[in-house]
Design a protein around this motif. Structure first.
Motif, PDB file in Angstrom:
ATOM      1  N   GLN A 180      -4.689  15.774   3.457  1.00 48.48           N
ATOM      2  CA  GLN A 180      -5.594  14.713   3.008  1.00 48.48           C
ATOM      3  C   GLN A 180      -4.855  13.487   2.465  1.00 48.48           C
ATOM      4  N   VAL A 181      -3.516  13.540   2.464  1.00 49.60           N
ATOM      5  CA  VAL A 181      -2.712  12.450   1.919  1.00 49.60           C
ATOM      6  C   VAL A 181      -1.765  11.978   3.010  1.00 49.60           C
ATOM      7  N   ALA A 182      -1.906  10.716   3.414  1.00 50.06           N
ATOM      8  CA  ALA A 182      -1.129  10.234   4.552  1.00 50.06           C
ATOM      9  C   ALA A 182      -0.113   9.155   4.201  1.00 50.06           C
ATOM     10  N   ASP A 183      -0.137   8.660   2.946  1.00 47.69           N
ATOM     11  CA  ASP A 183       0.833   7.627   2.600  1.00 47.69           C
ATOM     12  C   ASP A 183       1.074   7.623   1.094  1.00 47.69           C
ATOM     13  N   ASP A 184       2.014   6.785   0.656  1.00 48.77           N
ATOM     14  CA  ASP A 184       2.396   6.733  -0.747  1.00 48.77           C
ATOM     15  C   ASP A 184       1.245   6.305  -1.656  1.00 48.77           C
ATOM     16  N   HIS A 185       0.440   5.365  -1.195  1.00 46.80           N
ATOM     17  CA  HIS A 185      -0.673   4.889  -2.006  1.00 46.80           C
ATOM     18  C   HIS A 185      -1.679   6.020  -2.265  1.00 46.80           C
ATOM     19  N   GLN A 186      -2.010   6.786  -1.230  1.00 50.01           N
ATOM     20  CA  GLN A 186      -2.952   7.904  -1.405  1.00 50.01           C
ATOM     21  C   GLN A 186      -2.364   8.967  -2.333  1.00 50.01           C
TER      22      GLN A 186
ATOM     23  N   PHE B 155      -3.529  20.847  -7.570  1.00 45.42           N
ATOM     24  CA  PHE B 155      -3.658  21.329  -6.197  1.00 45.42           C
ATOM     25  C   PHE B 155      -3.732  20.135  -5.256  1.00 45.42           C
ATOM     26  N   LEU B 156      -2.838  20.089  -4.274  1.00 48.00           N
ATOM     27  CA  LEU B 156      -2.808  18.992  -3.314  1.00 48.00           C
ATOM     28  C   LEU B 156      -2.873  19.536  -1.896  1.00 48.00           C
TER      29      LEU B 156
ATOM     30  N   TRP C 297      -4.075  10.060  -5.766  1.00 45.92           N
ATOM     31  CA  TRP C 297      -4.390  11.474  -6.004  1.00 45.92           C
ATOM     32  C   TRP C 297      -3.907  11.887  -7.386  1.00 45.92           C
ATOM     33  N   LEU C 298      -2.645  11.553  -7.728  1.00 43.21           N
ATOM     34  CA  LEU C 298      -2.107  11.952  -9.028  1.00 43.21           C
ATOM     35  C   LEU C 298      -2.871  11.287 -10.160  1.00 43.21           C
ATOM     36  N   LEU C 299      -3.208  10.033 -10.001  1.00 43.32           N
ATOM     37  CA  LEU C 299      -3.989   9.329 -11.020  1.00 43.32           C
ATOM     38  C   LEU C 299      -5.337  10.008 -11.228  1.00 43.32           C
ATOM     39  N   ALA C 300      -6.000  10.393 -10.149  1.00 39.02           N
ATOM     40  CA  ALA C 300      -7.293  11.094 -10.246  1.00 39.02           C
ATOM     41  C   ALA C 300      -7.132  12.456 -10.920  1.00 39.02           C
TER      42      ALA C 300
ATOM     43  N   ARG D 264       5.516   4.216  -8.478  1.00 35.62           N
ATOM     44  CA  ARG D 264       4.463   4.471  -9.470  1.00 35.62           C
ATOM     45  C   ARG D 264       4.138   5.959  -9.551  1.00 35.62           C
ATOM     46  N   PHE D 265       4.164   6.652  -8.400  1.00 30.78           N
ATOM     47  CA  PHE D 265       3.925   8.099  -8.378  1.00 30.78           C
ATOM     48  C   PHE D 265       4.975   8.807  -9.224  1.00 30.78           C
TER      49      PHE D 265
END
Length: 157
Positions: A73-79, A68-69, A83-86, A116-117
């Motif tokens: 709450q996600v504004a860029d590639d790093h976030q 669930f995303l 998120w996926l790693l978490a 990386r995502f």
């Protein structure tokens, strides 16, 4: 989901918001794994609640893995990568996914977060085997035009 049949009057019967069981059947079906279902409606109509309830139900279903995303709450590639790693770490902790040493090897340290995502998502799909990966995305309608374009390129494609 199966197409909805017309009534005798020629009008289509469309549920305001699909039931959780209807969404679970769609998510865990053995049909084409690359399907998109959109739940649309005005603010306050229950879209987010329905996605949240569907996610809770799918977490108990062994046929698929649900992530669930909340796009707001996600504004860029790093976030997005973090998120996926978490999410993967939470699946490992919950026993829904076996910890695998090769996960770290699948992600290039020098690669940009968007790459990386994709690498991590590809790895996750491979280790799931027969289980289906279901991404439930919330908040798309609340994004600015710029963030919608970002989400369409990074998440929906």
């Amino acid at each position: 989901m199966p197409p909805l049949a017309p009534t005798n009057t020629g009008n289509y019967v469309v549920p305001r918001i699909p039931s959780v069981s209807m969404l679970q059947d769609w998510a865990c079906s053995e049909e084409d794994p690359n399907q998109l279902v959109s739940i649309v409606g005005p603010p306050g109509s229950g879209k987010s609640t329905q996605l949240s309830e569907t996610h809770k139900t799918l977490q108990q279903d062994r046929r698929c893995i649900s992530l669930f995303l909340d796009l707001t709450q996600v504004a860029d590639d790093h976030q997005l990568y973090e998120w996926l790693l978490a999410q993967i770490e939470a699946l490992i902790h919950a026993g829904r996914l076996l910890a695998r040493a090769e996960m770290a090897a699948q992600v290039g340290d020098g690669d940009p977060p968007s790459a990386r995502f994709v690498q991590l998502l590809d790895w996750l799909q491979r280790v799931l085997g027969a289980r289906k990966l279901v991404l439930l995305l919330d908040g798309y309608d609340e994004l600015s035009d710029l963030l919608r374009q970002w989400a369409e390129v990074r998440v929906l494609v």
